[in-house]
Design an enzyme around this catalytic site. Structure first.
Site, mmCIF file in Angstrom:
data_model
loop_
_atom_site.group_PDB
_atom_site.id
_atom_site.type_symbol
_atom_site.label_atom_id
_atom_site.label_comp_id
_atom_site.label_asym_id
_atom_site.label_seq_id
_atom_site.Cartn_x
_atom_site.Cartn_y
_atom_site.Cartn_z
ATOM 1 N N GLY A 138 -9.402 -69.905 5.398
ATOM 2 C CA GLY A 138 -10.093 -70.985 4.675
ATOM 3 C C GLY A 138 -10.191 -70.771 3.180
ATOM 4 O O GLY A 138 -9.187 -70.751 2.464
ATOM 5 N N ASP B 204 -5.293 -68.040 17.657
ATOM 6 C CA ASP B 204 -5.544 -68.531 16.291
ATOM 7 C C ASP B 204 -5.400 -67.374 15.294
ATOM 8 O O ASP B 204 -4.747 -67.515 14.254
ATOM 9 C CB ASP B 204 -6.957 -69.144 16.240
ATOM 10 C CG ASP B 204 -7.342 -69.589 14.846
ATOM 11 O OD1 ASP B 204 -6.784 -70.595 14.376
ATOM 12 O OD2 ASP B 204 -8.188 -68.917 14.218
ATOM 13 N N LYS C 274 -2.474 -66.680 12.173
ATOM 14 C CA LYS C 274 -2.803 -66.297 10.791
ATOM 15 C C LYS C 274 -2.135 -64.964 10.433
ATOM 16 O O LYS C 274 -1.648 -64.772 9.320
ATOM 17 C CB LYS C 274 -4.325 -66.233 10.629
ATOM 18 C CG LYS C 274 -4.960 -67.627 10.746
ATOM 19 C CD LYS C 274 -6.454 -67.575 10.962
ATOM 20 C CE LYS C 274 -7.038 -68.970 11.162
ATOM 21 N NZ LYS C 274 -8.411 -68.981 11.641
ATOM 22 N N GLU D 185 -2.216 -72.143 1.201
ATOM 23 C CA GLU D 185 -3.385 -71.280 1.004
ATOM 24 C C GLU D 185 -4.449 -71.518 2.079
ATOM 25 O O GLU D 185 -5.109 -70.579 2.544
ATOM 26 C CB GLU D 185 -3.984 -71.536 -0.388
ATOM 27 C CG GLU D 185 -5.145 -70.651 -0.769
ATOM 28 C CD GLU D 185 -4.768 -69.181 -0.821
ATOM 29 O OE1 GLU D 185 -4.038 -68.792 -1.726
ATOM 30 O OE2 GLU D 185 -5.223 -68.417 0.075
ATOM 31 N N GLU E 181 -14.491 -74.622 19.786
ATOM 32 C CA GLU E 181 -14.012 -75.888 20.352
ATOM 33 C C GLU E 181 -14.511 -76.009 21.793
ATOM 34 O O GLU E 181 -14.877 -75.015 22.419
ATOM 35 C CB GLU E 181 -12.472 -75.870 20.411
ATOM 36 C CG GLU E 181 -11.792 -75.504 19.124
ATOM 37 C CD GLU E 181 -11.854 -76.617 18.092
ATOM 38 O OE1 GLU E 181 -11.996 -77.782 18.494
ATOM 39 O OE2 GLU E 181 -11.787 -76.316 16.899
ATOM 40 N N LYS F 283 -1.769 -73.673 10.279
ATOM 41 C CA LYS F 283 -1.327 -72.295 10.589
ATOM 42 C C LYS F 283 -0.374 -72.265 11.777
ATOM 43 O O LYS F 283 0.588 -71.509 11.795
ATOM 44 C CB LYS F 283 -2.521 -71.381 10.829
ATOM 45 C CG LYS F 283 -3.400 -71.782 11.967
ATOM 46 C CD LYS F 283 -4.832 -71.391 11.715
ATOM 47 C CE LYS F 283 -5.754 -72.530 11.989
ATOM 48 N NZ LYS F 283 -6.316 -73.264 10.965
ATOM 49 N N VAL G 40 -11.044 -81.746 7.255
ATOM 50 C CA VAL G 40 -10.524 -81.138 6.024
ATOM 51 C C VAL G 40 -10.001 -82.221 5.070
ATOM 52 O O VAL G 40 -10.284 -82.195 3.862
ATOM 53 C CB VAL G 40 -9.424 -80.099 6.344
ATOM 54 C CG1 VAL G 40 -8.865 -79.507 5.060
ATOM 55 C CG2 VAL G 40 -9.983 -78.998 7.238
#
Ligand code: HSE
Length: 430
Positions: free
Chosen positions: A136, A203, A207, A131, A192, A107, A16
């Protein structure tokens, strides 16, 4: 800030971080005209130099020393992209205490340690942008915070993990077994090497913690959430659900009911006509119901270098614009602080898909139906498959029931001699 220039310091030059460098560098002119000032990459820190070299970054911009980024007087905005919750916490805390706005895509950090960080941001009147932390490239944080600021949310459903959505899509559309679909996801680079965090729902739960804090004005409630992943789903259940007209999705759900807020990540059935049922492959989507705006749905890429970098850049630009006019924004702003108590799943109300596994015997169907009725669970439809082997699946879809009542009925049923496997349930969302 010097004249009409704002200095950006990036900590973490991985996937990223690399994308953010590319956007800031390759679109510098366009961003200057849209922001009203130049966004200069002043420092980029990474643990190893290989990534910095690959991005063509050299000293004095490139560094392996994080403090050099935070302490550089020409760095006005810090971008934290190293992940994890320990070092990242220190970076964000130190930066905010130094009065430097922070942008993060982290996150886990916000879900687990967001409350103190947002308090520090508030005390220092310094923005903290996030954001990129949820879904994403989908501008869902900005949409809830700004677009729906005059609304009360009444329901939120999110498909916020691309790995799980890819696996479930393969199982539904290709009839692949869970293990094979996971292997494909790993080969394609979605999952992963250790996929536990994705497939067990954590995950998505991170979020959801962020979305629900923002959307329902609660403090982040990660530890109080119900979290259930997709690893125990069987192809047989998926096939029967499809036969009954349902798609299966791992949903992050936030819903107020009877004064409580239910926060849960669980594999869910959706009728095939539901807009979220058509979100396939690694795509993400968030569907909301708000009291004034009513239905709204957001769809897009939830991960990947450029989609996530796009969201990071949107925060950098918003902060830069606000700096130019001397105001702070992007603060955590729970508007109805702690209005909701988090509900226990026993008090959850929805329709259920219930799969019993039984042996052939007299009166099995009738006995199950009687016990369900005794516990105030009403059957909407039922299906029994004729099987030559020992285990016969019976699937019942219930009318809206209280989960605690259904579980009490199932625990009674599972003790009966004709039951050969533990009964499974899936929630049906709408
Ligand atoms: N691993 C996540 C997913 C992306 O598969 O969607 C990062 O949150």
């Amino acid at each position: 800030m010097s004249g009409k220039e704002i200095g950006v310091g990036i900590i973490g030059a991985g996937t990223v971080g690399g994308g953010v460098v590319k956007i800031l560098r390759d679109k510098a002119e366009m961003l200057e005209s849209r922001t009203g000032c130049k966004l200069n990459i002043v420092k980029v820190a990474n643990r190893s130099t290989g990534k910095l070299d690959a991005l063509g970054l050299t000293a004095p911009v490139a560094t392996t020393d994080i403090d050099e980024v935070i302490n550089d007087e020409n760095v006005d905005i810090i971008v934290e992209l190293i992940g994890g919750t320990e070092k990242a916490y220190d970076i964000v805390e130190k930066s905010l205490n130094a009065g430097k706005p922070v942008v993060t895509a982290n996150k886990a950090l916000l879900a687990e340690r967001g409350t103190p960080l947002f308090n520090i941001a508030k005390e220092n009147n310094t923005p903290l942008g996030f954001e990129a932390a949820v879904a994403g490239a989908i501008p869902i944080i900005r949409s809830i915070r700004d677009g729906l600021v005059g609304d009360y949310l009444q329901n939120l459903l999110g498909i916020v993990n691309g790995t799980c959505n890819y696996i479930l899509t393969q199982m539904m559309e290709k009839g692949q077994a869970y293990g094979d679909a996971l292997k494909d996801a790993q080969e394609l680079g979605f999952a992963e090497a250790d996929p536990t965090f994705d497939v067990e729902g954590f995950d998505s739960a991170h979020k959801l913690a962020i979305l629900s804090s923002l959307g329902f004005g609660t403090n982040v409630e990660f530890p109080k959430m119900h979290v259930e992943g997709i690893s125990k789903l069987t192809l047989s259940d998926i096939n029967i659900a499809q036969e009954l007209g349902y798609a299966i999705k791992l949903l992050a759900v936030a819903r107020p009911d009877n004064g409580k807020l239910f926060l849960s990540v669980h594999p869910s059935l959706l009728t095939k006509e539901h807009p979220m049922a058509t979100v396939s492959g690694s795509m993400n989507a968030v569907s909301l119901f708000a009291d004034a705006a009513q239905e709204a749905m957001f769809y897009g890429r939830g991960a990947g270098e450029m989609p996530t970098a796009s969201a990071v850049v949107s925060d950098i630009v918003e902060i830069a614009r606000n700096m130019l006019c001397g105001c702070a924004s992007l603060r955590w702003a729970p508007f109805d602080k702690n209005k909701f108590e988090v509900g226990q799943m026993d008090d959850y109300n929805c329709r259920y898909f219930v799969r019993f596994s039984v042996k052939e015997d007299f009166g099995v169907f009738g006995t199950i139906a009687t016990i369900l009725g005794k516990h105030k669970v009403s059957i909407a439809s039922a299906l029994q498959k004729e099987k030559s082997d020992d285990i016969i699946p019976i699937v019942m879809v219930t009318h809206t029931a209280r989960e605690g009542d259904l579980k009490a009925a199932i625990s009674e049923i599972d003790n009966l001699k004709f039951v050969s496997e533990k009964t499974g349930i899936l929630r049906i969302e709408s």
